[in-house]
Design an enzyme around this catalytic site. Structure first.
Site, short mmCIF file in Angstrom:
data_model
loop_
_atom_site.label_atom_id
_atom_site.label_comp_id
_atom_site.label_asym_id
_atom_site.label_seq_id
_atom_site.Cartn_x
_atom_site.Cartn_y
_atom_site.Cartn_z
N LYS A 207 0.75 -1.13 -0.06
CA LYS A 207 -0.01 0.03 0.05
C LYS A 207 0.69 1.43 -0.02
O LYS A 207 1.60 1.47 1.06
CB LYS A 207 -1.11 0.04 1.36
CG LYS A 207 -2.09 0.90 0.99
CD LYS A 207 -2.67 1.58 2.27
CE LYS A 207 -1.98 2.82 2.73
NZ LYS A 207 -1.84 3.90 1.87
N GLU A 288 9.85 1.19 11.04
CA GLU A 288 10.98 2.14 10.81
C GLU A 288 10.10 3.58 10.72
O GLU A 288 9.21 4.05 9.95
CB GLU A 288 11.60 2.38 9.39
CG GLU A 288 12.49 0.95 9.63
CD GLU A 288 13.43 0.83 10.85
OE1 GLU A 288 14.19 1.72 10.99
OE2 GLU A 288 13.56 -0.13 11.50
N CYS A 322 13.23 11.13 7.43
CA CYS A 322 13.44 11.06 8.89
C CYS A 322 14.72 11.15 9.31
O CYS A 322 15.17 11.13 10.48
CB CYS A 322 13.05 9.64 8.69
SG CYS A 322 14.16 8.35 7.57
N GLU A 417 9.08 15.64 16.30
CA GLU A 417 9.43 15.71 14.51
C GLU A 417 8.67 16.84 13.91
O GLU A 417 7.30 16.45 14.03
CB GLU A 417 9.21 14.30 14.18
CG GLU A 417 9.62 14.12 12.56
CD GLU A 417 9.37 12.67 11.93
OE1 GLU A 417 8.23 12.37 12.11
OE2 GLU A 417 10.44 12.35 11.66
P1 NAI Z 1 2.20 8.08 7.97
O1 NAI Z 1 2.40 7.36 9.20
O2 NAI Z 1 1.17 9.05 8.10
O3 NAI Z 1 1.79 7.31 6.84
C1 NAI Z 1 2.79 6.20 6.34
C2 NAI Z 1 1.62 5.17 5.72
O4 NAI Z 1 0.84 4.42 6.71
C3 NAI Z 1 0.82 5.68 4.35
O5 NAI Z 1 0.96 4.76 3.51
C4 NAI Z 1 -0.42 5.69 5.04
O6 NAI Z 1 -1.51 5.74 4.32
C5 NAI Z 1 -0.41 4.45 6.26
N1 NAI Z 1 -1.32 4.51 7.33
C6 NAI Z 1 -1.88 5.69 7.88
N2 NAI Z 1 -2.71 5.13 9.10
C7 NAI Z 1 -2.69 3.91 8.92
C8 NAI Z 1 -3.33 2.85 9.55
N3 NAI Z 1 -4.30 3.21 10.59
N4 NAI Z 1 -3.33 1.43 9.30
C9 NAI Z 1 -2.23 1.12 8.30
N5 NAI Z 1 -1.84 2.05 7.52
C10 NAI Z 1 -1.95 3.40 7.70
O7 NAI Z 1 3.35 8.79 7.38
P2 NAI Z 1 4.00 9.74 6.20
O8 NAI Z 1 3.30 11.07 6.69
O9 NAI Z 1 3.64 8.90 5.03
O10 NAI Z 1 5.57 9.57 6.26
C11 NAI Z 1 6.40 10.54 7.15
C12 NAI Z 1 6.82 9.91 8.22
O11 NAI Z 1 7.69 8.60 7.90
C13 NAI Z 1 7.73 10.64 9.18
O12 NAI Z 1 7.30 10.41 10.37
C14 NAI Z 1 9.11 10.07 9.04
O13 NAI Z 1 10.25 10.16 9.99
C15 NAI Z 1 8.77 8.66 8.74
N6 NAI Z 1 9.75 7.84 7.89
C16 NAI Z 1 10.74 7.08 8.61
C17 NAI Z 1 12.00 6.78 7.90
C18 NAI Z 1 12.74 5.62 8.62
O14 NAI Z 1 13.29 4.88 7.76
N7 NAI Z 1 12.77 5.85 10.07
C19 NAI Z 1 11.88 6.71 6.66
C20 NAI Z 1 11.08 7.76 5.76
C21 NAI Z 1 10.03 8.27 6.74
#
Ligand code: NAI
Ligand code: MG
Length: 516
Positions: A207, A288, A322, A417
């Site tokens: 997804k 992650e 991130c 963050e």
């Molecule tokens: P997000 O958590 O809002 O969304 C990530 C994914 O989860 C999306 O596909 C979204 O549709 C899905 N999602 C949302 N609610 C859900 C639920 N209840 N159940 C299942 N799936 C659900 O994150 P976003 O805004 O897309 O990305 C930014 C975040 O990702 C930042 O916090 C960033 O730090 C983190 N990130 C971490 C990385 C790492 O390697 N540690 C690398 C890149 C980003």
């Protein structure tokens, strides 16, 4: 099977007129396709649904880059069914044959490199070099995991001999899992989270994030052309809270490979631990998550070098990584000279439509813009605003590179963050205090130290508690195979993507003893 040793793809920085011309043409070609529609991909077929998700250009949100079909529960069921069906045979494919498919996908990605870069520019607002770095990383994941997977071939486990018995242990894939990806590396992280488990015989339902479904669909065009058997990889764009949550809670989901926010990650951790009716395993969950990454500079550092690295780390892709530097911790002797150099350079940064290749493009979405602006307001009460702190002119979501100084280590803008172009500068008396402050958030993803003092570097090596630590260089842009990537504490489960142990997460070991 004979393969060359793994080497990272070079990142294009568009210094030559030739490369710039190619990119301008690719941008035009992708623009000419604006509005194109992509269905879901289930069981090897492109399947449409009634509902559509539009993907907007954050540099000009009135432009629809493309639309994709929106998946609901029925499609989630069909995709899981297809994935489990495919698993029955994919798990027994010779490892060489599976690896070869990943290499084929990598070759196709290389061929479409400029187009994929241009798509990232239009769909999520990366400048050209950021887009190129991301496409290179996606190719790297395919190439690296294809080779790493060969390590786990039957019977690869060394066990101690025991008299009178034949003992052996070997690895088996887990089954059908779910991949849930963020929008900030919508090709690289998406591809990597799929390629890892699939390389060693699992199947996946993927997804993509709501904001970046078009680049995900293009990745799937490539997987389709590479020839993955029907059902090995399935594409299910949709709402996280709807289809994402449904997949997480589903009894037939064997593992969840997630990259995203702390909030959603913690919810997934909890939801996946509840046994669903009919569920026959303990789901493996890989998370992650976010970061609040710090760069420390002491009085012995090369201040110009530090300023360069800070700028790239804090403002690359508008701070939406991130790994981005969002805290700058300066000792007394470093404070004035570093701040002066950072401000002098930050003032010269250009912000504008990503297509024009500025230093900073737009932030990803209206929601991102609002969140970041609200932190800028909070910051005005917590520190001293010395640069930016506002929205800029234009249709896109353009935000000014922002610096707050004299920020207390406990301030919200020093703890939470923000995920935008906002740097919080913290003053400390010495290196010991710098480390203490650096370790004082709930996160632990990346960190950096600029120093010429060996003792400080060695102390940081031991005490700076982050998954990825960098000395005298930027803290973003971990390279596949070179810097295995993953965070400590609430930054995640430290899966170390692009590392030599990554594929083990998606395998379980079976031990067989026969007494003669
Ligand atoms: P997000 O958590 O809002 O969304 C990530 C994914 O989860 C999306 O596909 C979204 O549709 C899905 N999602 C949302 N609610 C859900 C639920 N209840 N159940 C299942 N799936 C659900 O994150 P976003 O805004 O897309 O990305 C930014 C975040 O990702 C930042 O916090 C960033 O730090 C983190 N990130 C971490 C990385 C790492 O390697 N540690 C690398 C890149 C980003
Ligand atoms: Mg978009």
């Amino acid at each position: 099977m004979t393969v060359e040793p793994f080497r990272n793809q070079p990142i294009e920085t568009f210094g030559s007129e030739e490369a710039r011309r190619e990119m301008r043409e690719a941008l035009k070609r992708v623009r000419a396709e604006f509005g194109r529609h992509w269905p879901l991909y289930i069981g090897g077929e492109w399947v449409d649904t009634g509902e559509r998700i539009p993907s907007l250009n954050p540099s000009a949100p009135s432009e629809v880059v493309g639309t994709v079909a929106k998946a609901g529960k029925a499609e989630a069921e069909a995709a899981l069914e297809a994935a489990w069906k495919a698993f029955r045979t994919w798990k027994d494919w010779p490892q060489e044959d599976r690896s070869r498919l990943l290499l084929k996908a990598a070759a196709l990605m290389k061929r479409r490199r400029r187009e994929l870069e241009a798509t990232l520019v239009h769909e999520i607002g990366k400048n050209w070099t950021e887009a190129s770095a991301e496409v290179a990383e996606a190719i790297d994941f395919l190439e690296y995991y294809a080779r790493q997977a060969l390590k786990y071939k039957y019977p690869s486990v060394e066990v101690v001999p025991y008299p009178g018995e034949d003992n052996e242990s070997f690895y088996l894939p887990l089954g059908a899992g779910v991949v849930i990806a963020p929008w900030n590396f919508p090709l690289a992280i998406f591809t990597g989270m799929i390629a890892g488990p699939v390389a060693v015989g699992n199947t996946v339902v993927a997804k993509p994030a709501e904001d970046t479904p078009v680049i995900a669909a293009k990745a799937f065009e490539i997987f389709h052309e590479a020839g993955f058997p029907p059902g090995v990889v399935n594409l299910l764009p949709g709402e996280g809270r709807e289809v994402g949550a449904y997949l997480v809670e589903h009894p037939r989901t064997r593992f969840i490979n997630f990259t995203g926010s702390l909030e959603v990650g913690l919810w997934i951790h909890q939801a996946a631990s509840r046994l669903a009716p009919g569920q026959r395993w303990i789901k493996r969950v890989f998370l992650e998550l976010g970061g609040k990454d710090a760069i420390l500079v002491d009085e012995t550092a090369d201040f110009d070098l530090a300023a360069e690295g800070i700028l790239v780390s804090a403002y690359g892709f508008q701070g939406q990584k991130c790994s981005a530097a969002s805290r700058l911790i300066l000792t007394e002797g470093a404070y004035e000279p570093v701040l002066e150099r950072v401000l002098e350079r930050a003032r010269r940064l250009t912000v504008g439509p990503a297509e024009e290749n500025p230093d900073l493009g737009p932030v990803a979405s209206k929601a991102q813009e609002e969140k970041i602006l609200s932190y800028m307001e909070i910051g005005k009460g917590e520190g001293q605003l010395v640069l930016g702190g506002k929205r800029l002119e234009g249709e896109g979501y353009f935000l000014a590179p922002t610096v707050f100084t004299e920020v207390p280590p406990t301030a919200k803008i020093a703890q939470e963050e923000i995920f935008g172009p906002v740097l919080s500068v913290i003053r400390v008396k010495d290196f010991g205090e710098a480390l203490e402050v650096a370790n004082s958030t709930v996160y632990g993803l990346t960190g950096g130290v600029y120093s010429r003092k060996r003792e400080h570097l060695e102390r940081a090596r031991r005490e700076f508690h982050v998954g990825n630590l960098y000395f005298n260089r930027k803290i973003t842009g971990a390279l596949v195979g070179v810097q295995p990537f993953g965070g400590f504490n609430l930054s995640g489960t430290d899966t170390k993507a692009g590392g030599p142990d990554y594929l083990l997460h998606f395998l379980e070991m079976k031990s067989v003893a026969e007494r003669f």
